[in-house]
Design a protein around this motif. Structure first.
Motif, PDB file in Angstrom:
ATOM      1  N   ILE A 111       0.844  -1.198   0.000  1.00 15.80           N
ATOM      2  CA  ILE A 111       0.000   0.000   0.000  1.00 15.80           C
ATOM      3  C   ILE A 111       0.878   1.246   0.000  1.00 15.80           C
ATOM      4  O   ILE A 111       0.619   2.212  -0.707  1.00 15.80           O
ATOM      5  N   LYS A 112       1.962   1.191   0.767  1.00 13.39           N
ATOM      6  CA  LYS A 112       2.815   2.381   0.878  1.00 13.39           C
ATOM      7  C   LYS A 112       3.451   2.715  -0.474  1.00 13.39           C
ATOM      8  O   LYS A 112       3.504   3.877  -0.876  1.00 13.39           O
ATOM      9  N   TYR A 113       3.901   1.687  -1.204  1.00 14.80           N
ATOM     10  CA  TYR A 113       4.460   1.943  -2.536  1.00 14.80           C
ATOM     11  C   TYR A 113       3.399   2.558  -3.432  1.00 14.80           C
ATOM     12  O   TYR A 113       3.638   3.539  -4.141  1.00 14.80           O
ATOM     13  N   ALA A 114       2.196   1.956  -3.403  1.00 16.58           N
ATOM     14  CA  ALA A 114       1.116   2.454  -4.250  1.00 16.58           C
ATOM     15  C   ALA A 114       0.804   3.904  -3.920  1.00 16.58           C
ATOM     16  O   ALA A 114       0.577   4.728  -4.817  1.00 16.58           O
ATOM     17  N   GLN A 115       0.826   4.222  -2.620  1.00 20.52           N
ATOM     18  CA  GLN A 115       0.536   5.613  -2.231  1.00 20.52           C
ATOM     19  C   GLN A 115       1.665   6.537  -2.664  1.00 20.52           C
ATOM     20  O   GLN A 115       1.426   7.653  -3.110  1.00 20.52           O
ATOM     21  N   THR A 116       2.897   6.067  -2.542  1.00 26.57           N
ATOM     22  CA  THR A 116       4.039   6.914  -2.879  1.00 26.57           C
ATOM     23  C   THR A 116       4.053   7.266  -4.361  1.00 26.57           C
ATOM     24  O   THR A 116       4.280   8.414  -4.731  1.00 26.57           O
ATOM     25  N   VAL A 117       3.799   6.287  -5.232  1.00 27.15           N
ATOM     26  CA  VAL A 117       3.825   6.590  -6.664  1.00 27.15           C
ATOM     27  C   VAL A 117       2.670   7.492  -7.063  1.00 27.15           C
ATOM     28  O   VAL A 117       2.709   8.124  -8.108  1.00 27.15           O
ATOM     29  N   ARG A 118       1.641   7.571  -6.228  1.00 24.49           N
ATOM     30  CA  ARG A 118       0.542   8.508  -6.503  1.00 24.49           C
ATOM     31  C   ARG A 118       0.737   9.811  -5.730  1.00 24.49           C
ATOM     32  O   ARG A 118      -0.222  10.506  -5.457  1.00 24.49           O
ATOM     33  N   LEU A 119       1.965  10.096  -5.353  1.00 24.55           N
ATOM     34  CA  LEU A 119       2.344  11.321  -4.626  1.00 24.55           C
ATOM     35  C   LEU A 119       1.646  11.444  -3.278  1.00 24.55           C
ATOM     36  O   LEU A 119       1.343  12.539  -2.821  1.00 24.55           O
ATOM     37  N   GLY A 120       1.391  10.302  -2.660  1.00 27.81           N
ATOM     38  CA  GLY A 120       0.706  10.314  -1.369  1.00 27.81           C
ATOM     39  C   GLY A 120       1.559  10.869  -0.245  1.00 27.81           C
ATOM     40  O   GLY A 120       1.054  11.204   0.817  1.00 27.81           O
ATOM     41  N   TYR A 121       2.867  10.934  -0.481  1.00 27.68           N
ATOM     42  CA  TYR A 121       3.737  11.431   0.587  1.00 27.68           C
ATOM     43  C   TYR A 121       4.485  12.673   0.134  1.00 27.68           C
ATOM     44  O   TYR A 121       5.627  12.887   0.485  1.00 27.68           O
ATOM     45  N   LYS A 122       3.822  13.494  -0.725  1.00 26.35           N
ATOM     46  CA  LYS A 122       4.549  14.622  -1.314  1.00 26.35           C
ATOM     47  C   LYS A 122       4.817  15.715  -0.291  1.00 26.35           C
ATOM     48  O   LYS A 122       5.825  16.383  -0.359  1.00 26.35           O
ATOM     49  N   ASP A 123       3.936  15.907   0.652  1.00 25.57           N
ATOM     50  CA  ASP A 123       4.246  16.849   1.730  1.00 25.57           C
ATOM     51  C   ASP A 123       3.684  16.333   3.048  1.00 25.57           C
ATOM     52  O   ASP A 123       3.099  15.257   3.114  1.00 25.57           O
ATOM     53  N   TRP A 124       3.859  17.137   4.067  1.00 23.29           N
ATOM     54  CA  TRP A 124       3.566  16.725   5.418  1.00 23.29           C
ATOM     55  C   TRP A 124       2.093  16.387   5.622  1.00 23.29           C
ATOM     56  O   TRP A 124       1.740  15.402   6.245  1.00 23.29           O
ATOM     57  N   THR A 157      -0.317  15.578   3.284  1.00 28.97           N
ATOM     58  CA  THR A 157      -0.771  14.375   2.584  1.00 28.97           C
ATOM     59  C   THR A 157      -0.200  13.128   3.235  1.00 28.97           C
ATOM     60  O   THR A 157      -0.875  12.105   3.279  1.00 28.97           O
ATOM     61  N   SER A 158       1.045  13.215   3.752  1.00 32.33           N
ATOM     62  CA  SER A 158       1.614  12.017   4.384  1.00 32.33           C
ATOM     63  C   SER A 158       0.779  11.591   5.564  1.00 32.33           C
ATOM     64  O   SER A 158       0.568  10.401   5.779  1.00 32.33           O
ATOM     65  N   LEU A 159       0.306  12.570   6.325  1.00 32.24           N
ATOM     66  CA  LEU A 159      -0.488  12.238   7.510  1.00 32.24           C
ATOM     67  C   LEU A 159      -1.769  11.528   7.087  1.00 32.24           C
ATOM     68  O   LEU A 159      -2.143  10.496   7.638  1.00 32.24           O
ATOM     69  N   THR A 160      -2.443  12.082   6.061  1.00 38.53           N
ATOM     70  CA  THR A 160      -3.680  11.455   5.583  1.00 38.53           C
ATOM     71  C   THR A 160      -3.389  10.061   5.036  1.00 38.53           C
ATOM     72  O   THR A 160      -4.113   9.107   5.329  1.00 38.53           O
ATOM     73  N   SER A 161      -2.322   9.950   4.233  1.00 45.60           N
ATOM     74  CA  SER A 161      -2.002   8.653   3.642  1.00 45.60           C
ATOM     75  C   SER A 161      -1.703   7.630   4.711  1.00 45.60           C
ATOM     76  O   SER A 161      -2.165   6.486   4.639  1.00 45.60           O
ATOM     77  N   LEU A 162      -0.936   8.049   5.701  1.00 48.12           N
ATOM     78  CA  LEU A 162      -0.564   7.120   6.771  1.00 48.12           C
ATOM     79  C   LEU A 162      -1.807   6.674   7.537  1.00 48.12           C
ATOM     80  O   LEU A 162      -1.930   5.501   7.903  1.00 48.12           O
ATOM     81  N   ALA A 163      -2.743   7.616   7.753  1.00 48.49           N
ATOM     82  CA  ALA A 163      -3.974   7.258   8.458  1.00 48.49           C
ATOM     83  C   ALA A 163      -4.780   6.260   7.646  1.00 48.49           C
ATOM     84  O   ALA A 163      -5.312   5.279   8.175  1.00 48.49           O
ATOM     85  N   MET A 164      -4.860   6.487   6.319  1.00 54.30           N
ATOM     86  CA  MET A 164      -5.610   5.558   5.460  1.00 54.30           C
ATOM     87  C   MET A 164      -4.966   4.186   5.468  1.00 54.30           C
ATOM     88  O   MET A 164      -5.639   3.160   5.560  1.00 54.30           O
ATOM     89  N   LEU A 165      -3.635   4.181   5.384  1.00 59.68           N
ATOM     90  CA  LEU A 165      -2.895   2.920   5.394  1.00 59.68           C
ATOM     91  C   LEU A 165      -3.154   2.152   6.681  1.00 59.68           C
ATOM     92  O   LEU A 165      -3.461   0.955   6.661  1.00 59.68           O
ATOM     93  N   SER A 166      -3.085   2.874   7.813  1.00 63.62           N
ATOM     94  CA  SER A 166      -3.283   2.191   9.097  1.00 63.62           C
ATOM     95  C   SER A 166      -4.696   1.662   9.218  1.00 63.62           C
ATOM     96  O   SER A 166      -4.923   0.583   9.772  1.00 63.62           O
TER      97      SER A 166
END
Lengths: 260, 231
Positions: free
Chosen positions: A172-185, A187-196
């Protein structure tokens, strides 16, 4: 990402040695290291354990040094505080900030060095265990303790599911990263919450599924594994005893040089 | 915050074991009782433990630029209560010591005390008190996790200060030193973690709210209110 040391332990040539011997070596190193009054025995333990891990355990030296530097930040920060606050004796250097004098003296420096060496020896013992003994081998040791069955069952199942979920999480983390899920602080928080969350829901559903599948296979609260018998060889015993004797001698000789 | 192997000198690491072991035994007793009543909970607790482990091995973007790990024990306390959270975090900490060489064996007692016992107790008490006072569920989750983190951080600093008292000023002076140095990372981190846990609960309520009701985390009426507010 995270280095799961268990992967290295599975291919280690030391994997097929007696578990109790390895645990005795680690326990001995940890206890002597923590109770020594001088920095010499811990450094000797660290050296011996690192040599064993790299030479006999066939771990690459570069990788070993990389993982050994992982706890460095915590240890260095804490050691610096100890150096400044602890001990007495002549001051080596000092400075003033905001009319507050800070200085390092010989006692503090000695204490900092001792704590640093103890941590180093403890870490090298742990790495020896981590890099040569997969958890699967340690379950037989865990079963020999008189802890409740439910505790051991949970530990074993947890071990299995750690790897299942790590794989899901990395995917999931790779998939989120290639979709710019961790481009800034943000979005990273939202992405991490979705992942968890996905992980939580997956684990919940998985938990229900294994219960059904295990009950269907007559699970009654006890998983039974095959345990191989591995006698201790003579040369292993001799080497271990020599190591114990050398470290104990060092410990005995340096014990008078106490700073407590 | 893990205290690394060999860091605590002799009387202190044993003392923290003396503190932690009775709590762990109580937790195991509770666990045994719970599992013998409801056998289907055993796999669920195991996957919950695995979830905590994976959550704490994920790297979290920290304000200072360095990476940190969310601990997840606050969440376990809210879901299962502090006694079981203590047992689960004991297993997680043991695995972290053996797999990732985070923490250690002699310092396990101290680490369980700070991260597995005192932190979760704070989370649980704040959560229960907040829900009783009818404060918004997400705010309560945020506060419970953040304060659990801070409690963990203060306890860790105290453990280090007790073991290494300063020559001038004793424990208080070195406590100040440890608190100041670790504050730089721990204060913002706890806020981040609180926000993250609140967000996780928000998504869980949207997707699988029945799980939370089953675990008695929230009542049906609170859930309906939250869902009504979301629409």
């Amino acid at each position: 990402m995270t280095n799961i040391l268990d992967d290295y332990a599975l291919v280690s040539p030391l994997r097929y040695r007696n578990n109790w011997l390895k645990i005795a070596i680690v326990g001995f190193g940890v206890l002597v290291g923590v109770s020594s009054q001088s920095f010499i025995p811990p450094f000797a333990i660290a050296l011996c354990m690192s040599f064993t891990t790299v030479h006999f355990g066939k771990t690459s030296l570069k990788f070993y040094l990389t993982i050994l530097s992982a706890p460095a930040v915590f240890v260095l920060l804490s050691v610096i505080i100890i150096a400044f606050f602890f001990g007495s004796g002549t001051e080596i250097f000092g400075f003033n900030i905001f009319s507050y004098h800070l200085g390092v003296n010989t006692g503090g420096l000695e204490m900092a060095l001792l704590v640093f060496s103890r941590t180093l020896s403890g870490m090298s013992c742990l790495f020896f265990l981590a890099l040569t003994t997969p958890m699967v081998e340690l379950f037989s040791v865990l079963k020999a303790t008189k802890l409740p069955d439910s505790f051991i069952e949970i530990s074993m199942m947890m071990y299995r599911y750690i790897f299942v979920f790590l794989e899901v999480a990395w995917g999931i983390k790779y998939a989120q990263t290639v979709r710019l899920g961790y481009k800034d602080w943000r979005t990273s928080l939202t992405s991490l919450a979705m992942l968890s969350t996905t992980l939580f829901i997956r684990s919940w559903e998985q938990g229900e599924k294994i219960f059904i599948s295990m009950s269907a296979r007559c699970y009654d609260g006890k998983l039974i594994f095959f345990e191989e018998k591995r006698p201790i060889r003579a040369n292993e015993l001799v080497l271990t005893c020599t190591y114990f004797a050398v470290v104990l001698a060092l410990w005995y000789l340096t014990r008078i040089n106490s700073i407590f | 915050m893990h205290i690394f192997e060999g860091f605590l000198p002799s009387p202190w690491w044993q003392l923290w074991f003396v503190f932690s072991i009775p709590v762990i035994f109580f937790g195991m007793y509770r666990l045994n009782k719970l599992v013998s009543e409801k056998r289907e909970l055993l796999p669920l607790l195991a996957v919950a433990g695995a979830f905590i482990f994976v959550l704490s091995s994920l790297k979290m973007p920290s304000v200072t630029g360095s990476s940190s790990h969310p601990t997840g024990t606050g969440m376990a306390a809210i879901l299962f209560g502090p006694a079981i959270a203590a047992v689960l975090s004991l297993i997680v900490l043991l695995y972290q010591a053996i797999f990732l060489a985070h923490g250690g064996l002699t310092t396990l007692g101290a680490n369980v005390a700070s991260m597995g016992i005192i932190g979760p107790v704070f989370a649980y008490v704040i959560y229960k008190a907040g829900m009783k006072a009818n404060i918004n569920f997400y705010v309560v989750v945020f506060l419970a996790t953040a304060f659990a983190d801070w409690a963990t951080y203060v306890v860790t600093a105290t453990q280090l200060a007790l073991a290494f008292p300063a020559e001038v000023g004793g424990v208080a002076a070195s406590l100040k030193g440890f608190l100041l140095v670790f504050a730089t990372t721990q204060v913002p981190l706890a806020i981040m973690e609180g926000a993250l846990t609140a967000l996780i609960f928000k998504y869980v309520i949207q997707v699988k709210s029945d799980a939370l009701v089953e675990l008695n985390v929230i009542t049906e009426s609170v859930l309906n209110k939250l869902k009504g507010a979301g629409q």
